[in-house]
Every structure is written in C-alpha cells, then in structure tokens.
Motif scaffolding. Structure first.
Motif, PDB file in Angstrom:
ATOM      1  N   THR A 208      20.991   3.414  35.307  1.00 46.70           N
ATOM      2  CA  THR A 208      19.826   2.440  35.259  1.00 46.70           C
ATOM      3  C   THR A 208      18.953   2.587  36.635  1.00 46.70           C
ATOM      4  O   THR A 208      17.696   2.314  36.799  1.00 46.70           O
ATOM      5  CB  THR A 208      20.256   0.943  35.053  1.00 46.70           C
ATOM      6  N   LEU A 298      13.291  -4.220  31.656  1.00 47.39           N
ATOM      7  CA  LEU A 298      14.403  -4.751  32.057  1.00 47.39           C
ATOM      8  C   LEU A 298      13.835  -6.071  33.262  1.00 47.39           C
ATOM      9  O   LEU A 298      13.321  -5.506  34.142  1.00 47.39           O
ATOM     10  CB  LEU A 298      15.098  -3.523  33.131  1.00 47.39           C
ATOM     11  N   SER A 303      20.273  -3.855  34.458  1.00 49.21           N
ATOM     12  CA  SER A 303      20.839  -4.068  33.017  1.00 49.21           C
ATOM     13  C   SER A 303      22.218  -4.328  33.075  1.00 49.21           C
ATOM     14  O   SER A 303      22.881  -4.870  31.966  1.00 49.21           O
ATOM     15  CB  SER A 303      20.707  -2.719  32.305  1.00 49.21           C
ATOM     16  N   GLN A 308      21.982  -7.005  25.903  1.00 48.85           N
ATOM     17  CA  GLN A 308      20.759  -6.718  25.230  1.00 48.85           C
ATOM     18  C   GLN A 308      20.186  -5.544  25.980  1.00 48.85           C
ATOM     19  O   GLN A 308      19.546  -4.621  25.354  1.00 48.85           O
ATOM     20  CB  GLN A 308      19.532  -7.795  25.613  1.00 48.85           C
ATOM     21  N   TYR A 309      20.704  -5.284  27.250  1.00 41.91           N
ATOM     22  CA  TYR A 309      20.098  -4.076  27.982  1.00 41.91           C
ATOM     23  C   TYR A 309      20.894  -2.881  28.305  1.00 41.91           C
ATOM     24  O   TYR A 309      20.693  -1.740  28.266  1.00 41.91           O
ATOM     25  CB  TYR A 309      19.470  -4.733  29.466  1.00 41.91           C
ATOM     26  N   HIS A 314      18.820   0.881  23.991  1.00 42.66           N
ATOM     27  CA  HIS A 314      17.913   0.442  24.717  1.00 42.66           C
ATOM     28  C   HIS A 314      17.528   1.294  26.058  1.00 42.66           C
ATOM     29  O   HIS A 314      16.293   1.427  26.135  1.00 42.66           O
ATOM     30  CB  HIS A 314      18.113  -0.954  25.187  1.00 42.66           C
TER      31      HIS A 314
END
Length: 345
Positions: A208, A298, A303, A308-309, A314
């Motif tokens: 990320t 984001l 994340s 969820q992330y 995603h």
C-alpha cells in the motif's frame, strides 16, 4: 565485504503444496512472491494468532520449505492480548501462536535471518469491531501476506545456491499482539547464536505504501548500514525504483531508523537489522502510520488492519498492478543484496 558484520557485533494446506511448482523457473522477479501473497491472503484470511487460519498458513509455509528441500520445523509459543469492552471491562485473551522456520546452511557458523509475520490483526476492543478492524475475514494482503510472499520467493531462489553465511527464513506470528513471536525467537537464542547473527531482515507491509523504505535500527553499526541500507538504496536507484529511508521529520524516530515491527526486538538486543517496508514517512504524523495521500479508496491514507481496505479486490481496483509491481521491485533489490551479504557463489 560482510566481515564488517562479524566484527560488529491439514487438508486445506495439503491441497496447495504444489500450487507454485510451475513458477520456479520464471525469469520474472516477484512473480513467485505476488502469487504466494495472493494465495496466503485469499485462502487463509483471519490469520489471527492462535486461530486455525494462522496455524494452517504457517503449516502451508512449512510445507513450501520442505518441498524446496529445506530442513524446516514449526514452533509454538504462548501469546496473550488485552481486550477492552464497551462497558469498560477488560479481559486477557490467551492463545498459542505458531511459526515456521527453515535453514539454508552456509559454510560458516554466522547467519542472516529473513523474517516476515504471517498473522493478521486481532480486534482489541469493541471499538475495533465497530470499525471492522481485524477479525476472521481480514485478508491482510498488505499486512503481511506481501512480506511472507517475498520471503518465500527468496527461499525458493536460494534453495540450490551455496552461501558462506547461513540464511534462516522465519514466518513469525504474534506481531500484532506486540511482536511476541519475535520475542520468543530471541529468548530461545543461546548467546553463541546471538553473536553469530550478523543481520535480521524484516519484511512487512510492502504494497500500500507510496514508496519503499529501507531502515536500520538505532543500534545498527555504521559499517553495517553501508552494507545493507545504503546498498539496498543503491540497487533500487540502479533499477529506477523509488526507495528512501526515514528522513527524521519526526524527532521521535531518528534518521534512517524504522518503527514498530518485529525488527525492533532484535534491534533492542543489539543485533543489526534491516527493515523493509512500503510507507510514506513524510505524511501524517511522520511516524510511518500513514502510507500515502488520503483519497476515496484509502480515506486515512492506509489500509492496515481494515477488512474493507486490506484485501485483494480492493487494492487491485484502486492500485491496479501494485501487488505484482511492488513484489517485483522488492525482489529485484533483495536478490542481489542477500546474495552479496550471504556471500553466495
């Protein structure tokens, strides 16, 4: 060159043992790492310390090591964490964590440890649950299937390469509860092994973040920094890979040192470390927590811990190609670096 370091001083799993045998001959660095990371994240979500998912993931890594001809074993260790209820009550959760360890034997007693934590975040409060942080459905592709994937690719690529220094590959656990697996490793090390541990390389959260960071510990000698952090940055720049080191915009974290991962345990014991991560030390509190600019995908610029992330769909949608590209970049840096440090040949 590395003499400076010496001076400084289950069925579900079985079904996938051979999943990546065809990747062993790929010429593309990072292909094995990204495939392994995707596999671990999607097949073993909710890898909280002490859960069946964690134990199955560790067993999977162990079987990968065995398939490549390594001497490997799994190890159990006690772990616990405090849970805070909404009504103010607290209780301690006791679990048993597990890890997988493999050894690539060198010709001398000294060793390099390459490690990555396999566990995902366990909710520590009712508030965490409300925010959908941690739990049984957290894939943790960034934190930290990505690090385990790179470690596995390095293990596969070095399996037939003679080295002067041994390389110990460790899939740790208990990191999310306070680096408990790393502490167990250190506590079990006899003094002779500590003295012969030239370096600990920790791979954590590689996807990320805005760019790659290579940081040493507060107690890593200058000579080792040149051989590890500086050399990693040099290799990155040769390949045109964006990489940096902590610029010390936050005085709590000295220049070119990392924060808050398994490597800290060894740094505090005086063992040289190299922390590899993806982040953005120039944003937020400048403490490695915020990984990139805030955006719709984001909202907090990170994340980690989020169901969820921190999942494959995603990140594939909002950072298309990032899992493969970042895995490739890390492996392109780490392969020559580890080869130099371990004196392969």
């Amino acid at each position: 060159m590395f003499s400076a370091l010496r001076r400084s001083a289950s069925w579900l799993v079985l079904g996938f043992f051979c999943s990546f045998s065809t990747l062993a001959n790929t010429p593309e660095p990072g292909a094995i790492a990204s495939a392994q990371a995707r596999h671990i994240a999607t097949v073993f979500p909710g890898r909280m310390t002490g859960t069946p998912a964690e134990m199955l993931a560790v067993e999977y890594v162990h079987q990968q090591f065995l398939k490549w001809g390594y001497k490997s074993n799994t190890r159990l260790f006690p772990a616990s964490y405090l849970y805070n209820r909404r009504d103010g009550e607290k209780y301690k959760q006791h679990v048993t964590g597990s890890m997988a360890i493999a050894m690539h034997k060198g010709s001398s007693p000294q060793q390099i440890i390459i490690m990555a934590h396999v566990d995902t975040y366990a909710p520590l409060s009712d508030n965490d649950c409300d925010k959908n942080l941690g739990g049984l459905s957290l894939q943790g592709i960034d934190d930290n299937a990505s690090g385990v994937g790179v470690m596995l690719e390095l293990a596969e690529r070095f399996k037939d390469t003679p080295t002067r220094y041994s390389i110990r590959f460790i899939a740790t656990s208990g990191e999310e509860e306070g680096m408990l697996g790393a502490q167990d490793i250190l506590q079990r090390m006899p003094l002779s092994e500590r003295k012969n541990t030239l370096l600990v390389i920790n791979l954590d959260s590689l996807i990320t973040g805005e760019r790659l960071y290579f940081n040493n510990g507060k107690n890593t000698p200058v000579a080792v920094r040149k051989l590890t952090r500086d050399r990693a940055l040099s290799i990155a720049h040769q390949h045109g890979i964006a990489a940096s080191t902590n610029p010390e915009l936050n005085p709590r974290f000295p220049h070119a040192t990392g924060c808050c991962n398994d490597a800290d345990v060894f740094d505090n014991a005086g063992i040289p470390i190299l922390s590899v991560e993806a982040a953005d030390w120039t944003r937020g509190n400048k403490d490695d927590a915020q990984k990139r600019a805030r955006n719709k995908a984001l909202p907090k610029g990170e994340s980690w811990h989020s169901v969820q992330y921190d999942n494959v769909p995603h990140l594939d949608k909002w950072l298309p190609g990032q899992i493969e590209a970042r895995s490739r970049d890390v492996v392109r840096i780490m392969l020559p670096l580890v080869s130099e440090l371990a004196k392969a040949g």
